[in-house]
Write an enzyme that holds these catalytic residues in place. Structure first.
Site, mmCIF file in Angstrom:
data_model
loop_
_atom_site.group_PDB
_atom_site.id
_atom_site.type_symbol
_atom_site.label_atom_id
_atom_site.label_comp_id
_atom_site.label_asym_id
_atom_site.label_seq_id
_atom_site.Cartn_x
_atom_site.Cartn_y
_atom_site.Cartn_z
ATOM 1 N N ASP A 69 36.904 46.531 44.463
ATOM 2 C CA ASP A 69 37.644 45.486 43.745
ATOM 3 C C ASP A 69 36.845 44.973 42.552
ATOM 4 O O ASP A 69 35.743 44.455 42.721
ATOM 5 C CB ASP A 69 37.943 44.314 44.684
ATOM 6 C CG ASP A 69 39.114 44.592 45.605
ATOM 7 O OD1 ASP A 69 40.159 45.060 45.113
ATOM 8 O OD2 ASP A 69 38.984 44.321 46.817
ATOM 9 N N MET A 98 36.845 42.331 39.427
ATOM 10 C CA MET A 98 37.465 41.080 38.946
ATOM 11 C C MET A 98 36.659 40.518 37.787
ATOM 12 O O MET A 98 35.427 40.573 37.794
ATOM 13 C CB MET A 98 37.502 40.056 40.075
ATOM 14 C CG MET A 98 38.231 40.557 41.299
ATOM 15 S SD MET A 98 38.158 39.340 42.606
ATOM 16 C CE MET A 98 39.229 40.115 43.815
ATOM 17 N N MET A 127 41.071 44.578 38.287
ATOM 18 C CA MET A 127 41.754 43.304 38.024
ATOM 19 C C MET A 127 41.042 42.689 36.829
ATOM 20 O O MET A 127 40.338 41.683 36.944
ATOM 21 C CB MET A 127 41.671 42.400 39.267
ATOM 22 C CG MET A 127 42.529 42.905 40.425
ATOM 23 S SD MET A 127 42.075 42.178 42.021
ATOM 24 C CE MET A 127 40.751 43.283 42.484
ATOM 25 N N HIS A 162 37.432 50.842 48.985
ATOM 26 C CA HIS A 162 38.230 50.110 47.990
ATOM 27 C C HIS A 162 37.291 49.200 47.203
ATOM 28 O O HIS A 162 36.643 48.323 47.763
ATOM 29 C CB HIS A 162 39.314 49.307 48.714
ATOM 30 C CG HIS A 162 40.281 48.630 47.803
ATOM 31 N ND1 HIS A 162 41.308 49.294 47.174
ATOM 32 C CD2 HIS A 162 40.383 47.333 47.410
ATOM 33 C CE1 HIS A 162 42.012 48.440 46.442
ATOM 34 N NE2 HIS A 162 41.459 47.234 46.562
ATOM 35 N N MET A 187 50.405 44.597 46.103
ATOM 36 C CA MET A 187 49.576 43.452 46.473
ATOM 37 C C MET A 187 50.376 42.564 47.414
ATOM 38 O O MET A 187 51.468 42.103 47.069
ATOM 39 C CB MET A 187 49.204 42.626 45.230
ATOM 40 C CG MET A 187 48.250 43.272 44.260
ATOM 41 S SD MET A 187 46.675 43.794 44.951
ATOM 42 C CE MET A 187 46.012 42.267 45.599
ATOM 43 N N ASP A 221 47.588 46.033 49.976
ATOM 44 C CA ASP A 221 46.297 45.361 49.798
ATOM 45 C C ASP A 221 46.480 43.849 49.847
ATOM 46 O O ASP A 221 47.188 43.280 49.024
ATOM 47 C CB ASP A 221 45.716 45.776 48.427
ATOM 48 C CG ASP A 221 44.356 45.158 48.123
ATOM 49 O OD1 ASP A 221 43.762 44.538 49.010
ATOM 50 O OD2 ASP A 221 43.899 45.331 46.973
ATOM 51 N N HIS A 251 40.030 49.369 42.072
ATOM 52 C CA HIS A 251 41.148 48.475 41.766
ATOM 53 C C HIS A 251 40.712 47.534 40.655
ATOM 54 O O HIS A 251 39.925 46.617 40.888
ATOM 55 C CB HIS A 251 41.508 47.717 43.064
ATOM 56 C CG HIS A 251 42.576 46.688 42.898
ATOM 57 N ND1 HIS A 251 42.869 45.764 43.888
ATOM 58 C CD2 HIS A 251 43.421 46.419 41.872
ATOM 59 C CE1 HIS A 251 43.842 44.984 43.472
ATOM 60 N NE2 HIS A 251 44.191 45.340 42.253
ATOM 61 N N SER A 305 37.717 47.055 51.786
ATOM 62 C CA SER A 305 37.404 46.468 50.477
ATOM 63 C C SER A 305 35.986 45.922 50.487
ATOM 64 O O SER A 305 35.644 45.068 51.319
ATOM 65 C CB SER A 305 38.385 45.340 50.165
ATOM 66 O OG SER A 305 37.829 44.511 49.171
HETATM 67 C C1 DX5 Z 1 42.390 40.822 46.324
HETATM 68 C C2 DX5 Z 1 41.754 42.179 46.506
HETATM 69 C C3 DX5 Z 1 41.820 42.692 47.904
HETATM 70 C C4 DX5 Z 1 41.107 41.833 48.892
HETATM 71 C C5 DX5 Z 1 41.428 42.249 50.281
HETATM 72 O O1 DX5 Z 1 42.445 40.506 44.978
HETATM 73 O O2 DX5 Z 1 42.381 43.126 45.681
HETATM 74 O O3 DX5 Z 1 41.361 44.021 47.976
HETATM 75 O O4 DX5 Z 1 39.741 41.831 48.703
HETATM 76 O O5 DX5 Z 1 40.792 41.376 51.145
HETATM 77 P P1 DX5 Z 1 41.478 40.885 52.492
HETATM 78 O O6 DX5 Z 1 41.732 42.098 53.295
HETATM 79 O O7 DX5 Z 1 40.439 39.997 53.083
HETATM 80 O O8 DX5 Z 1 42.743 40.157 52.107
HETATM 81 ZN ZN ZN Z 2 42.040 45.320 45.932
#
Ligand code: DX5
Ligand code: ZN
Length: 226
Positions: free
Chosen positions: A39, A41, A73, A37, A142, A180, A71, A12
Site C-alpha cells: 500500500d 499513500m 494511492m 499487497h 475498495m 481490499d 496499490h 497488506s
Molecule cells: C486501505 C488499504 C488497505 C488496508 C487493508 O487504504 O488499501 O490495503 O491496509 O487493511 P485492513 O485489512 O486492516 O482493512
Molecule cells: Zn490496499
C-alpha cells in the site's frame, strides 16, 4: 460461467511491524500468503503517508521474490508508475481519480511488462472499467475508504463485487477481482460468494497471533463459498 482463478490471499504490509518489515514479509509468506499487497499513500490523494519505491527495492534486494501487488494511492500516480516497476512491482493498481488519463496510465504500466489494475473506491461507479477492460489484469474493489488499515468493511460492496463479477465473466478475459478493506475470517466467505478471487487483509493477518492459522482459516472460509 464464472472464471475459476485460484483464490489468492494478499496480506497488506500496512499492518506489519515496519521496524522488521523484511522479517514480517518472510513470515507471512512462510505462513502461506500468495501475494504481498504493498500500500502506497502520499498524504495528498489519501490522508496518510506510507512507503515508496525505495522500500520495495529494499525488499527485493533482501531476496524477497514474492509477487508484489502494488496499490498506488498517490496523485498523480503516473509519476510513480515507472519507479515502482523498476523497483520490482509485479502488478500496479491505480485509482481512476488519481490520474489525468486512465487509459494512458494503464498502458504505461503494461509497457513495463507487468500487470495492471484499476481500483474502485466505495463511491466510484463500476462503469469506469468498461472501456479499459482490454488493459486490465485485475479490478480492485475498495471495501473501505482508502487511507487507513483497520476500518470496517462496507457491506454494500458485496453487490458491487457481484456486478463486477458479471462484467468480467461477460468479457471473458482473465481479470482477477480483488477486495481490499476490512476483510476478516468472518466476512471473507461473503466476499468470495459475491465473486472476489483475490483477498487483501492487513490487520486481520498481521494483528493475529498466528499468521499461518489465520491464513488457513481464511482459505477454509473461502472454500465454503464455492
Ligand atoms: C486501505 C488499504 C488497505 C488496508 C487493508 O487504504 O488499501 O490495503 O491496509 O487493511 P485492513 O485489512 O486492516 O482493512
Ligand atoms: Zn490496499
Amino acid at each position: 460461467m464464472s472464471q475459476s482463478f485460484k483464490p489468492l490471499i494478499a496480506p497488506s504490509i500496512l499492518a506489519a511491524d515496519f521496524s522488521r518489515l523484511g522479517e514480517e514479509v518472510r513470515a507471512v509468506l512462510a505462513a502461506g500468503a500468495d501475494w504481498i499487497h504493498f500500500d502506497v499513500m502520499d498524504n495528498h490523494y489519501v490522508p496518510n503517508l506510507s512507503v515508496g519505491p525505495l522500500v520495495l527495492e529494499a525488499l527485493r534486494k533482501a531476496d524477497i521474490d514474492a509477487f508484489m501487488d502494488v496499490h498506488l494511492m498517490v496523485e498523480p500516480a503516473e509519476r510513480l508508475i515507472d519507479d515502482f516497476a523498476a523497483a520490482g512491482a509485479n502488478l500496479i493498481s491505480i485509482h481512476p481519480e488519481s490520474v489525468r488519463h486512465l487509459d494512458r496510465a494503464l498502458a504505461q504500466i503494461k509497457e513495463h511488462g507487468i500487470q495492471a489494475g484499476v481500483v474502485l473506491n466505495p463511491a466510484t461507479s463500476i462503469e469506469v472499467v468498461d472501456w479499459v477492460m482490454d488493459k486490465l489484469d485485475l479490478i480492485l474493489v475498495m471495501s473501505v475508504n482508502p487511507g487507513f488499515g483497520g476500518q470496517a468493511f462496507i457491506p454494500a460492496m458485496l453487490e458491487k463485487l457481484r456486478q463486477l463479477r458479471s462484467r468480467i465473466d461477460a468479457n471473458g478475459r482473465p481479470i482477477r477481482l480483488e477486495i481490499d478493506g476490512g476483510i476478516k475470517t468472518n466476512n471473507i466467505a461473503a466476499a468470495a460468494a459475491a465473486g472476489a478471487d483475490t483477498f487483501v487483509a492487513g490487520s486481520a493477518i498481521f494483528g493475529s497471533a498466528d499468521y499461518a492459522q489465520t491464513i488457513a482459516l481464511m482459505r477454509e472460509q473461502i472454500a465454503t463459498a464455492s
